[in-house]
Structure formats: structure tokens, C-alpha cells
Design an enzyme around this catalytic site. Structure first.
Site, short mmCIF file in Angstrom:
data_model
loop_
_atom_site.label_atom_id
_atom_site.label_comp_id
_atom_site.label_asym_id
_atom_site.label_seq_id
_atom_site.Cartn_x
_atom_site.Cartn_y
_atom_site.Cartn_z
N HIS A 198 0.83 -1.09 0.03
CA HIS A 198 0.09 -0.01 -0.01
C HIS A 198 0.97 1.33 0.04
CE1 HIS A 198 -2.77 -3.14 1.81
NE2 HIS A 198 -3.36 -2.77 0.52
N CYS A 216 7.64 24.07 -5.38
CA CYS A 216 7.16 24.29 -6.76
C CYS A 216 5.63 24.79 -6.54
CB CYS A 216 7.03 23.01 -7.65
SG CYS A 216 5.71 21.92 -7.86
N GLY A 259 0.84 -11.02 12.31
CA GLY A 259 0.10 -9.84 12.53
C GLY A 259 -1.07 -9.58 11.54
N PRO A 264 -2.40 -13.14 17.49
CA PRO A 264 -3.18 -13.32 18.61
C PRO A 264 -4.23 -14.39 19.00
CG PRO A 264 -3.46 -11.24 17.90
CD PRO A 264 -2.50 -11.86 16.97
#
Ligand SMILES: [Zn+2]
Length: 248
Positions: free
Chosen positions: A120, A151, A188, A215
């Protein structure tokens, strides 16, 4: 649990090419809330309103004020946790090739991993929508919203908004890494969101072992993953790395 830690260390010691796939659970101990699920940012905000490219293009100041400013505050302070450090240590030990991540926090690089594929993109950098100059997010001056490049162009996160494509090179490279590895750590993430969901399947079909650190059990558990070590990412990685260092 202790048996599985030992088993994971043995599997790592025996593996020739190890990669990791990480998701929000790898960063919660760095106090970065997940986007999805319970307590996630999308419970507070409608992602289609604050994180869709069309919303940003329509009103960049609004998206900066509602979402990006807070994320910048959070990520400017965030530090790698024991999960990131453990993966960096594995690379230092010659045991970790590539980290594929769904996260945009840049913490794997900050911890020391050198090959990180970001599905991502990254929030650690902003880019100018006019001249494509890249500026580190923590160096962006917030006096004016939306902040601008020298700019005059508007800055946007170098991350993928809803409604935008996953960078094709990230897809291609992660697929190749999943094919080439002989051990994948899934940390995770429940890996239910594409394209991340595909990577453990590709790895498994190519004969790789899959170790899951989460978990709770996930759709991968007992199906795609060889075994699940149930626990928080940081403490579990610490224990595995300590065990591995005794072996090699
Ligand atoms: Zn510019």
C-alpha cells in the site's frame, strides 16, 4: 507455546530463504491503531470519505485535516517495536530476505530491514502531485493545509488511497518472493484482504513452510499455515530470535 517457539527457531535455522508477510498486528505495539476491525480507524471514519482518491482530489485540505494530519502526528513519533527489531535481526543473521507488508508506517525500514515490499505504498514519504518530488513526511511543514511542495504543488502521501491500484511492481515482486521462499512468517495479519491473502497460498503451493504469529487463529490457521504461535508479535519474535541465536 515454548515448544512451538523452539520449533520455529529450528525451522528458521534450517530454511534457505525466509520471507515475512506483516500486517497491522506487527505495528500495534508501536501504538499505531489498525484501520480495520475493532478499535480501528474505519470505525471512526468512513474510508470512502477520508481515504478515497476521489475525496482527496476533490478536497485535499479536508482529507489532510480529517486524516493525514493525525496520522502524521502518530507516525512522526512511532518507533519500531520488538517485532520489527526481530525481523531486522533475522536479516542481520542472514536469515531474512524480504519483508512484504500491508503497513504504510515505514517501521520495517527504520528497524533495519533493507528489502521491504509495501503493498500500500508508504506514509513515511509524501510526494508532490505536480513535480513528483518526494519529501519525508516528518520534514513536511504543516503551517499551510494542504502542505505544498516548493513548486507550489499539493503534497499527498506516497501511499495507496482507496480507488487506486496496488503498485504493480510490489505485486509482481512479492509473488516471486512467495514462490522462491522455503519459509514464510505471517505476522499480525489474518491475510483476508487481497493481494496479501494470496501470498501464503502461493508460498504453500510452491512447497514453502508457513509459520503464523497471531493473537488469534485466522482463516489461514490449520489450513494454509503449518502452525500458529498464538501471541503478541513483539514478544513472540523476541523469543524466537533468542532461541535461534543459541542454535546458529
Ligand atoms: Zn512539486
Amino acid at each position: 507455546m515454548a515448544d512451538l517457539i523452539k520449533k520455529a527457531a529450528e525451522d528458521l535455522a534450517a530454511a534457505k530463504m525466509v520471507i515475512a508477510l506483516t500486517g497491522a498486528g506487527a505495528s500495534v505495539e508501536s501504538e499505531i491503531p489498525p484501520f480495520r476491525g475493532k478499535g480501528g480507524l474505519w470505525e471512526k471514519f468512513d474510508p470512502m470519505e477520508v481515504a478515497h482518491i476521489d475525496s482527496f482530489l476533490r478536497d485535499p485540505a479536508k482529507v489532510w485535516n480529517l486524516l493525514i494530519k493525525d496520522m502524521k502526528d502518530l507516525l512522526d513519533r512511532a518507533q519500531p517495536n520488538d517485532c520489527h527489531k526481530g525481523l531486522a535481526k533475522l536479516e542481520e543473521l542472514g536469515k531474512m530476505q524480504t519483508v512484504i507488508t500491508q503497513n504504510i508506517d515505514g517501521l520495517h525500514q527504520l528497524a533495519g530491514n533493507t528489502d521491504v515490499i509495501e503493498f500500500h505504498g508508504t506514509f513515511a514519504w509524501q510526494r508532490c502531485m505536480d513535480c513528483n518530488t518526494h519529501i519525508e513526511t516528518r520534514r513536511v511543514d504543516m503551517i499551510e493545509i494542504p502542505p505544498r511542495c516548493h513548486c507550489g504543488g499539493i503534497l499527498r502521501p506516497n501511499a495507496v488511497f482507496f480507488g487506486e491500484m496496488i503498485p504493480q511492481q510490489a505485486l509482481w515482486r512479492s509473488r516471486q518472493a512467495a514462490i522462491d521462499c522455503d519459509l514464510m512468517l505471517v505476522i499480525g495479519t489474518s491475510a483476508v484482504v487481497q493481494p496479501a491473502a494470496l501470498m501464503p497460498v502461493v508460498a504453500k503451493e510452491s512447497g514453502s513452510k508457513i509459520i503464523e504469529i497471531n493473537p488469534e487463529s485466522t482463516p489461514l490457521t490449520g489450513n494454509i499455515s503449518d502452525y500458529l504461535i498464538k501471541g503478541p508479535a513483539g514478544a513472540t519474535m523476541n523469543a524466537i530470535v533468542a532461541q535461534l541465536e543459541k542454535m546458529i
